[in-house]
Scaffold this motif. Structure first.
Motif, PDB file in Angstrom:
ATOM      1  N   THR A  51     -47.340 111.208  54.358  1.00 53.24           N
ATOM      2  CA  THR A  51     -46.108 111.380  53.589  1.00 53.24           C
ATOM      3  C   THR A  51     -46.137 110.517  52.329  1.00 53.24           C
ATOM      4  O   THR A  51     -45.871 110.987  51.215  1.00 53.24           O
ATOM      5  CB  THR A  51     -44.882 111.001  54.436  1.00 53.24           C
ATOM      6  OG1 THR A  51     -44.785 111.897  55.539  1.00 53.24           O
ATOM      7  CG2 THR A  51     -43.599 111.065  53.619  1.00 53.24           C
ATOM      8  N   ASP A  52     -46.462 109.227  52.495  1.00 54.52           N
ATOM      9  CA  ASP A  52     -46.528 108.317  51.353  1.00 54.52           C
ATOM     10  C   ASP A  52     -47.581 108.780  50.342  1.00 54.52           C
ATOM     11  O   ASP A  52     -47.365 108.716  49.120  1.00 54.52           O
ATOM     12  CB  ASP A  52     -46.851 106.899  51.826  1.00 54.52           C
ATOM     13  CG  ASP A  52     -45.693 106.255  52.576  1.00 54.52           C
ATOM     14  OD1 ASP A  52     -44.553 106.730  52.413  1.00 54.52           O
ATOM     15  OD2 ASP A  52     -45.924 105.298  53.328  1.00 54.52           O
ATOM     16  N   SER A  53     -48.725 109.236  50.850  1.00 57.70           N
ATOM     17  CA  SER A  53     -49.801 109.681  49.973  1.00 57.70           C
ATOM     18  C   SER A  53     -49.379 110.906  49.161  1.00 57.70           C
ATOM     19  O   SER A  53     -49.658 110.991  47.959  1.00 57.70           O
ATOM     20  CB  SER A  53     -51.049 109.999  50.802  1.00 57.70           C
ATOM     21  OG  SER A  53     -52.088 110.495  49.988  1.00 57.70           O
ATOM     22  N   LEU A  54     -48.707 111.852  49.820  1.00 56.32           N
ATOM     23  CA  LEU A  54     -48.266 113.057  49.121  1.00 56.32           C
ATOM     24  C   LEU A  54     -47.236 112.738  48.039  1.00 56.32           C
ATOM     25  O   LEU A  54     -47.277 113.304  46.939  1.00 56.32           O
ATOM     26  CB  LEU A  54     -47.685 114.060  50.124  1.00 56.32           C
ATOM     27  CG  LEU A  54     -48.691 114.764  51.038  1.00 56.32           C
ATOM     28  CD1 LEU A  54     -47.972 115.579  52.097  1.00 56.32           C
ATOM     29  CD2 LEU A  54     -49.619 115.663  50.229  1.00 56.32           C
ATOM     30  N   VAL A  55     -46.330 111.822  48.346  1.00 51.38           N
ATOM     31  CA  VAL A  55     -45.332 111.428  47.347  1.00 51.38           C
ATOM     32  C   VAL A  55     -46.012 110.755  46.160  1.00 51.38           C
ATOM     33  O   VAL A  55     -45.630 110.964  45.004  1.00 51.38           O
ATOM     34  CB  VAL A  55     -44.277 110.493  47.975  1.00 51.38           C
ATOM     35  CG1 VAL A  55     -43.354 109.908  46.898  1.00 51.38           C
ATOM     36  CG2 VAL A  55     -43.445 111.246  49.011  1.00 51.38           C
ATOM     37  N   GLU A  56     -47.045 109.975  46.456  1.00 51.88           N
ATOM     38  CA  GLU A  56     -47.742 109.241  45.400  1.00 51.88           C
ATOM     39  C   GLU A  56     -48.593 110.156  44.527  1.00 51.88           C
ATOM     40  O   GLU A  56     -48.670 109.972  43.298  1.00 51.88           O
ATOM     41  CB  GLU A  56     -48.627 108.159  46.043  1.00 51.88           C
ATOM     42  CG  GLU A  56     -49.414 107.314  45.057  1.00 51.88           C
ATOM     43  CD  GLU A  56     -48.534 106.416  44.197  1.00 51.88           C
ATOM     44  OE1 GLU A  56     -48.951 106.085  43.078  1.00 51.88           O
ATOM     45  OE2 GLU A  56     -47.410 106.069  44.649  1.00 51.88           O
ATOM     46  N   THR A  57     -49.233 111.155  45.144  1.00 52.08           N
ATOM     47  CA  THR A  57     -50.228 111.946  44.409  1.00 52.08           C
ATOM     48  C   THR A  57     -49.704 113.289  43.895  1.00 52.08           C
ATOM     49  O   THR A  57     -50.337 113.895  43.024  1.00 52.08           O
ATOM     50  CB  THR A  57     -51.453 112.208  45.299  1.00 52.08           C
ATOM     51  OG1 THR A  57     -51.054 112.914  46.490  1.00 52.08           O
ATOM     52  CG2 THR A  57     -52.124 110.902  45.710  1.00 52.08           C
TER      53      THR A  57
END
Length: 442
Positions: free
Chosen positions: A297-303
């Motif tokens: 989730t954090d990775s998708l929001v970041e990228t």
């Protein structure tokens, strides 16, 4: 009536709604007629009040109400027909005054539009998918815990090495008042452990928290302080001894094995460790899955890069609550909620793209599984289908429960989708190392 949309930019639009008297006059007249039938005004019989008086007293208010109803319906219908994906709600543009006697009334609404973007689940990430193993140290610790739990407690008068103490950790300034059962081997420093030797019930031992345990996270368990507070915590706490006992450990024999797992299920220490390992790693897998879901989730929001109609959303935040917010308060609220909004948009995109749906049969099956787990915890290992179905029916008659369980089922679907598509590095760790990784300390 005429409705038009003016595209300001990719994320903002203005909808203009032009309403003529013909659009609402009949409804206003009907409401006024109903008012006249029931109006009770001194000097006139009920139902015989002149329409001109009713018009003068109630006309503008009724006109405004009917125009507002018409606006809401026509605007909602327009958004559906045009398939406009908006964020928040339409914001009416403020006008200085409205000439209610005009033949045509024009209203404008600002829209914040959802951004267009793509989600690439197969892109390279730094996400790690952890596999947590129950190592020998953990297994031996759990075996000893079982022996103590089922052993014989012997009340003692003073503390000796190997004894346990019931007591309470306190620190008035930090609001710590935490009952605990401790043994001397929990302390990192042998000098700290020795300070308890010879102490009796009612004695108070003062301890400093800095380096008290081999892992600062244990402060969370024993002192009930938050994770943010444990690192570098350097305060004195008092431990008041309330009871002292030694434990005569239970023998690792067939009687104990049968008591723990049922007759014949476990027949040796190796079997016992195997059972503990199986149960522990099943629980660990659930924790690892939750971390993986959070990290993806954090990775998708970041990228996943896209713009939001930030100015519009801040204006909307000012008006959406029970009490209006200032521009500064709305700015703060937007900053707090932006990450959640971004992931909500990303999640919706993933759900639509992968046709993820929660069917009622899936809800029933998932709920039945939860109920069987709960019943097993209370010793009901083989409930009948009728018993389970009856509870499922009662649970799913509650809309709040349906929402909660639907979210759990969807979360499971998202997790499985991520496991299949997200490029993550697999890493095998013991539980202690996993805890460090979870709090970003590896």
């Amino acid at each position: 009536m005429n409705i038009t949309k003016e595209q300001v930019d990719a994320l903002n639009a203005v909808v203009k709604v032009a309403i003529t008297k013909e659009d609402y006059a009949d409804k206003v007249e009907k409401v006024l007629a109903d008012y006249r039938k029931n109006a009770s005004i001194p000097g006139f019989r009920k139902g015989a009040v002149p329409m001109s008086l009713i018009q003068k007293q109630y006309g503008k208010a009724i006109q405004a109400e009917e125009v507002n109803k018409l606006l809401q319906k026509s605007l909602n219908d327009f958004l559906v027909e045009e398939k406009l994906d908006i964020l928040g709600n339409p914001l009416p543009k403020v006008t200085e005054s409205i000439d209610w006697d005009a033949d045509k009334l024009t209203f404008e609404f600002e829209l914040g539009l959802a951004p267009e973007f793509n989600v690439d689940l197969g892109a390279k990430t730094s996400v790690v998918q952890y596999k947590i193993v129950a190592d020998d140290a953990l297994l031996n610790e759990q075996v000893e815990r079982i022996q103590k739990q089922y052993g014989k407690l012997i009340t003692e008068t003073e503390v000796k090495d190997g004894f346990e103490m019931n007591g309470t950790f306190t620190n008035e300034e930090k609001g710590i008042n935490s009952p605990a059962l401790i043994s001397l081997d929990i302390f990192k420093d042998k000098k700290t452990a020795k300070s308890f030797i010879g102490k009796k019930v009612g004695d108070v031992v003062t301890l400093n928290t800095k380096g008290l345990f081999d892992d600062d996270h244990k402060l969370m368990d024993y002192l009930k302080v938050s994770h943010d507070d444990v690192h570098g915590l350097d305060i004195d706490v008092n431990f008041t001894i309330e009871a002292i006992q030694s434990v005569e450990k239970a023998e690792l024999n067939q009687e104990l094995f049968d008591k723990l797992f049922g007759e014949g299920a476990v027949s040796s220490v190796e079997d016992l460790k195997g059972k503990i390992k199986e149960d522990a790693e099943l629980q660990f897998a659930q924790q690892a899955d939750q971390k993986f879901l959070n990290d993806v989730t954090d990775s998708l929001v970041e990228t996943t890069k896209f713009d939001l109609p930030a100015t519009f959303l801040k204006k909307w935040i000012q008006t959406v609550g029970e009490n209006p917010l200032t521009a500064e308060q709305a700015e703060e609220e937007f900053a707090k909620s932006e990450k959640g909004l971004r992931y909500q948009l990303i999640e919706n995109k993933i759900i639509v793209a992968n046709d993820l749906q929660v069917k009622f049969e899936e809800l029933k099956d998932f709920t039945a599984g939860l109920i069987k787990q709960q019943m097993a915890q209370f010793g009901q290992l083989n409930p009948t289908d009728e018993e389970v179905d009856g509870i499922v029916t009662r649970v799913l008659s509650n809309q709040d429960e349906i929402k909660r369980i639907s979210d759990q089922v969807m979360s499971t679907k998202m997790l499985n989708l991520f496991k299949e598509n997200v490029k993550a590095k697999t890493k095998e760790v013991n539980y202690q190392d996993f805890i460090k990784a979870m709090y970003g300390e590896m």
